[in-house]
Design an enzyme around this catalytic site. Structure first.
Site, PDB file in Angstrom:
ATOM      1  N   GLU A 180       0.714  -1.170   0.054  1.00 29.60           N
ATOM      2  CA  GLU A 180      -0.051   0.002   0.107  1.00 29.60           C
ATOM      3  C   GLU A 180       0.861   1.518  -0.027  1.00 29.60           C
ATOM      4  O   GLU A 180       0.429   2.424   0.324  1.00 29.60           O
ATOM      5  CB  GLU A 180      -0.963  -0.250   1.154  1.00 29.60           C
ATOM      6  CG  GLU A 180      -1.884  -1.258   1.099  1.00 29.60           C
ATOM      7  CD  GLU A 180      -2.817  -1.286   2.394  1.00 29.60           C
ATOM      8  OE1 GLU A 180      -3.886  -0.551   2.509  1.00 29.60           O
ATOM      9  OE2 GLU A 180      -2.358  -2.151   3.231  1.00 29.60           O
ATOM     10  N   SER A 213      -6.357  -2.419   1.432  1.00 37.28           N
ATOM     11  CA  SER A 213      -6.866  -1.788   0.330  1.00 37.28           C
ATOM     12  C   SER A 213      -7.368  -2.953  -0.705  1.00 37.28           C
ATOM     13  O   SER A 213      -7.212  -2.744  -1.774  1.00 37.28           O
ATOM     14  CB  SER A 213      -5.542  -1.170  -0.242  1.00 37.28           C
ATOM     15  OG  SER A 213      -5.323   0.042   0.556  1.00 37.28           O
ATOM     16  N   TYR A 230      -9.723   3.771  -4.790  1.00 37.30           N
ATOM     17  CA  TYR A 230      -8.877   4.888  -5.047  1.00 37.30           C
ATOM     18  C   TYR A 230      -8.854   5.739  -6.247  1.00 37.30           C
ATOM     19  O   TYR A 230      -8.302   6.654  -6.431  1.00 37.30           O
ATOM     20  CB  TYR A 230      -7.106   4.281  -4.815  1.00 37.30           C
ATOM     21  CG  TYR A 230      -7.171   3.773  -3.369  1.00 37.30           C
ATOM     22  CD1 TYR A 230      -7.221   4.567  -2.284  1.00 37.30           C
ATOM     23  CD2 TYR A 230      -7.062   2.564  -3.122  1.00 37.30           C
ATOM     24  CE1 TYR A 230      -7.027   4.184  -1.122  1.00 37.30           C
ATOM     25  CE2 TYR A 230      -6.614   2.041  -1.778  1.00 37.30           C
ATOM     26  CZ  TYR A 230      -6.739   2.838  -0.964  1.00 37.30           C
ATOM     27  OH  TYR A 230      -6.762   2.397   0.416  1.00 37.30           O
ATOM     28  N   ARG A 287     -11.447   3.333  11.902  1.00 33.79           N
ATOM     29  CA  ARG A 287     -12.479   3.319  10.861  1.00 33.79           C
ATOM     30  C   ARG A 287     -13.043   1.615  11.035  1.00 33.79           C
ATOM     31  O   ARG A 287     -12.255   0.705  10.631  1.00 33.79           O
ATOM     32  CB  ARG A 287     -12.082   3.580   9.295  1.00 33.79           C
ATOM     33  CG  ARG A 287     -13.446   3.853   8.465  1.00 33.79           C
ATOM     34  CD  ARG A 287     -12.977   4.057   7.177  1.00 33.79           C
ATOM     35  NE  ARG A 287     -12.813   2.861   6.612  1.00 33.79           N
ATOM     36  CZ  ARG A 287     -11.846   2.621   5.749  1.00 33.79           C
ATOM     37  NH1 ARG A 287     -10.902   3.558   5.313  1.00 33.79           N
ATOM     38  NH2 ARG A 287     -11.658   1.448   5.026  1.00 33.79           N
ATOM     39  N   ASP A 340     -15.477  -1.011   9.167  1.00 36.23           N
ATOM     40  CA  ASP A 340     -16.298  -1.454   8.213  1.00 36.23           C
ATOM     41  C   ASP A 340     -17.024  -2.379   8.277  1.00 36.23           C
ATOM     42  O   ASP A 340     -16.931  -3.520   9.005  1.00 36.23           O
ATOM     43  CB  ASP A 340     -15.036  -1.743   7.044  1.00 36.23           C
ATOM     44  CG  ASP A 340     -14.266  -0.499   6.569  1.00 36.23           C
ATOM     45  OD1 ASP A 340     -14.633   0.663   6.736  1.00 36.23           O
ATOM     46  OD2 ASP A 340     -13.297  -0.937   5.878  1.00 36.23           O
ATOM     47  N   GLU A 399     -13.882  -5.532   8.921  1.00 34.46           N
ATOM     48  CA  GLU A 399     -12.537  -5.297   9.516  1.00 34.46           C
ATOM     49  C   GLU A 399     -12.623  -3.904   9.908  1.00 34.46           C
ATOM     50  O   GLU A 399     -13.319  -3.097   9.872  1.00 34.46           O
ATOM     51  CB  GLU A 399     -11.689  -5.323   8.348  1.00 34.46           C
ATOM     52  CG  GLU A 399     -11.560  -4.405   7.272  1.00 34.46           C
ATOM     53  CD  GLU A 399     -10.612  -4.628   6.223  1.00 34.46           C
ATOM     54  OE1 GLU A 399      -9.974  -5.742   6.153  1.00 34.46           O
ATOM     55  OE2 GLU A 399     -10.377  -3.501   5.446  1.00 34.46           O
ATOM     56  N   ASN A 415      -9.802  -0.678  10.412  1.00 38.28           N
ATOM     57  CA  ASN A 415      -8.429   0.148   9.829  1.00 38.28           C
ATOM     58  C   ASN A 415      -8.293   1.296  10.805  1.00 38.28           C
ATOM     59  O   ASN A 415      -8.896   2.173  11.269  1.00 38.28           O
ATOM     60  CB  ASN A 415      -8.967   0.897   8.491  1.00 38.28           C
ATOM     61  CG  ASN A 415      -9.238   0.048   7.400  1.00 38.28           C
ATOM     62  OD1 ASN A 415      -8.392  -0.479   6.740  1.00 38.28           O
ATOM     63  ND2 ASN A 415     -10.618  -0.385   7.400  1.00 38.28           N
ATOM     64  N   GLY A 431      -7.223   5.761   5.120  1.00 38.11           N
ATOM     65  CA  GLY A 431      -6.641   6.476   4.046  1.00 38.11           C
ATOM     66  C   GLY A 431      -7.068   7.898   4.378  1.00 38.11           C
ATOM     67  O   GLY A 431      -8.038   8.248   4.832  1.00 38.11           O
TER      68      GLY A 431
END
Length: 301
Positions: free
Chosen positions: A13, A142, A208, A246, A248, A261, A263, A267
């Site tokens: 990443e 990602s 992205y 974060r 998800d 998951e 994070n 990002g």
């Protein structure tokens, strides 16, 4: 205060991390902070390139960045840093560990099997999960080397691809539904964002590329909103997250949420989800960066 924005790294990443770092540098309050871009190209850079900074603002993603390694080194060097500590970072990066902790805490997530490189693929166990399944690196991010597999004949090849990126691969039951992301800041959940990818799931391109997915701040139906918020905050607590993360999730057609998951270093590009969520509360990107710095410094570690 001299802020080192740490980006790059040695994971799959790296390019996304460089974009996050540049975006942070473009938006940080330069009247308030002296900003030093620090690009990590090799492991020892985290020691040699951070000398003289007062605070490390982490824009790293993936292994050696989001897995607690860098956090532990900075802690040893006595340099305050942003976000979660080494233990939380490591647990969230290892999806097998984080899912096991969530399962023990009674927090709903999809059933799974975890493989190490020398393990044989147990097709009977996969059949018990039921197709389709998701095959992905256990420590990845990602959506790199992530596949939705609908037939047994495709499992072996996808597992092989996963092992090119990691020493463990996860096979997880595919939960069909709508993806949402739930940023948690401190002890509060920020506005939920619904994700509608143009592809079959929220893959690398969706995340992205401009226009890869539609991402909308939403207010869920009250009962679902309450359950999602409870799950997000319980997940954040169970995995010992700090400052921000974060969470998800995916919500089935029947309205049942599952944790996907967590994070710990989400990002921070122009397309990223936490800045969008914060903006819904009239928190600018610059203000969000300020908050992360200030609240990270308050933590004693």
């Amino acid at each position: 205060m001299k802020i080192g924005v740490i980006m790059g790294g040695i994971s799959s990443e790296r390019e996304i991390s460089l974009k996050s770092g540049k975006s942070i540098i473009d938006n940080i309050d330069k009247e308030k902070y002296e900003v030093v871009p620090i690009v990590i190209d090799k492991r020892e850079d985290i020691i040699t390139k951070t000398k003289g900074i007062d605070f490390a603002l982490l824009a790293l993603h993936g292994q050696f960045g989001e897995d607690g390694t860098v956090q532990a080194v900075l802690q040893t060097l006595g340099i305050p840093y942003s976000g979660c500590g080494p233990l939380s970072s490591a647990m969230c990066m290892d999806k097998d560990v984080s899912k096991s902790i969530l399962e023990a805490a009674g927090i709903r997530n999809a059933p799974w099997i975890n493989l190490r490189k020398d393990d044989e693929i147990d097709f009977n166990e996969i059949n018990k999960l039921g197709y389709p399944v998701v095959v992905k690196p256990t420590h990845g991010g990602s959506s790199v080397a992530t596949f939705i597999v609908k037939e047994e004949k495709d499992i072996e090849g996808c597992v092989e691809q996963g092992f090119k990126w990691d020493n463990e691969v996860m096979i997880e039951k595919f939960i069909k539904g709508d993806e949402i992301t739930c940023p948690v800041y401190g002890d509060k959940m920020l506005p939920v964002i619904a994700i509608k990818p143009k592809s079959e799931f929220f893959d690398f391109a969706s995340k992205y590329q401009d226009g890869g997915a539609e991402e909308i701040v939403v207010e869920l139906e009250p009962k679902l909103q309450q359950e999602v918020e409870k799950m997000a905050l319980e997940t954040y607590k169970a995995l010992k997250c700090e400052v921000y993360s974060r969470v998800d999730m995916i919500v089935t057609e029947e309205g049942i949420p599952y944790i996907l998951e967590v994070n710990t270093l989400p990002g921070m590009t122009k397309n990223s989800l936490i800045p969008k969520s914060a903006a819904a509360l009239n928190i600018s990107f610059s203000k969000l960066i300020d908050m992360i710095i200030e609240d990270s410094i308050k933590i004693s570690r």
